[in-house]
Write a protein that holds these residues in place. Sequence first.
Motif, mmCIF file in Angstrom:
data_model
loop_
_atom_site.group_PDB
_atom_site.id
_atom_site.type_symbol
_atom_site.label_atom_id
_atom_site.label_comp_id
_atom_site.label_asym_id
_atom_site.label_seq_id
_atom_site.Cartn_x
_atom_site.Cartn_y
_atom_site.Cartn_z
ATOM 1 N N ALA A 136 1.268 6.439 14.234
ATOM 2 C CA ALA A 136 1.321 7.878 14.011
ATOM 3 C C ALA A 136 0.862 8.595 15.268
ATOM 4 O O ALA A 136 0.087 8.057 16.075
ATOM 5 C CB ALA A 136 0.430 8.283 12.838
ATOM 6 N N GLU A 137 1.355 9.811 15.423
ATOM 7 C CA GLU A 137 0.911 10.710 16.476
ATOM 8 C C GLU A 137 0.596 12.046 15.815
ATOM 9 O O GLU A 137 1.276 12.451 14.879
ATOM 10 C CB GLU A 137 1.990 10.904 17.536
ATOM 11 N N ALA A 196 0.853 -1.192 0.000
ATOM 12 C CA ALA A 196 0.000 0.000 0.000
ATOM 13 C C ALA A 196 0.887 1.240 0.000
ATOM 14 O O ALA A 196 1.967 1.251 0.608
ATOM 15 C CB ALA A 196 -0.901 0.001 1.229
ATOM 16 N N HIS A 197 0.432 2.279 -0.652
ATOM 17 C CA HIS A 197 1.155 3.545 -0.684
ATOM 18 C C HIS A 197 1.208 4.118 0.730
ATOM 19 O O HIS A 197 0.207 4.122 1.453
ATOM 20 C CB HIS A 197 0.438 4.512 -1.633
ATOM 21 N N GLY A 198 2.353 4.615 1.148
ATOM 22 C CA GLY A 198 2.508 5.160 2.504
ATOM 23 C C GLY A 198 1.571 6.315 2.794
ATOM 24 O O GLY A 198 1.102 6.476 3.928
ATOM 25 N N ALA A 247 -3.092 8.385 5.678
ATOM 26 C CA ALA A 247 -4.446 8.953 5.616
ATOM 27 C C ALA A 247 -5.413 8.144 6.473
ATOM 28 O O ALA A 247 -6.282 8.713 7.160
ATOM 29 C CB ALA A 247 -4.936 9.002 4.174
ATOM 30 N N ILE A 248 -5.274 6.830 6.481
ATOM 31 C CA ILE A 248 -6.146 5.978 7.306
ATOM 32 C C ILE A 248 -5.907 6.264 8.790
ATOM 33 O O ILE A 248 -6.856 6.402 9.568
ATOM 34 C CB ILE A 248 -5.916 4.496 6.971
ATOM 35 N N MET A 254 -7.658 9.045 13.873
ATOM 36 C CA MET A 254 -7.419 10.015 14.951
ATOM 37 C C MET A 254 -8.471 11.123 14.931
ATOM 38 O O MET A 254 -8.916 11.587 15.995
ATOM 39 C CB MET A 254 -6.002 10.579 14.855
ATOM 40 N N ALA A 255 -8.904 11.539 13.740
ATOM 41 C CA ALA A 255 -9.957 12.558 13.645
ATOM 42 C C ALA A 255 -11.267 12.033 14.228
ATOM 43 O O ALA A 255 -11.956 12.742 14.968
ATOM 44 C CB ALA A 255 -10.140 12.986 12.194
#
Length: 133
Positions: A131-132, A56-58, A63-64, A69-70
């Motif tokens: 991610a953070e 998968a593209h980074g 984005a996922i 997080m949103a």
Amino acid sequence: MRPLDNRGWGFESNCFVCETGNERGLRIPFFHDEDRDVVTAEFCLGPEFSGAPTYAHGGIVLAIMDEAMAWAAIAIAGRFAVTTKTAAQFSRPVRIGRIYRVDARLGETTEDCIKAGAVILDDHGRLLASAEA
């Protein structure tokens, strides 16, 4: 687990990651797992979202995590938020055609700032990306 969707906002959404009506998007359904106090989703990416063959593209992977997080800000903190800064680490590849899970939690929350973290796990619970924001 409570399903999360865009229908109650009073405005239209065409979110690339979560909107089921976006034919060119990922259409990932998110849920608030109230027992674990996380936002979670399972997903499987097709070849149209690849970077290198079979991976998968980074940017799609990030984005996922950003979307998770949103949704955590909305579902857990009860607030809309935008990402001002993010840091990600890719530990293992996310492959096309496999099922993965994203989980997002909130960290420190103030009136002006919500900190969040997300992880992507494979079906063995191994960490693939984090991610953070």
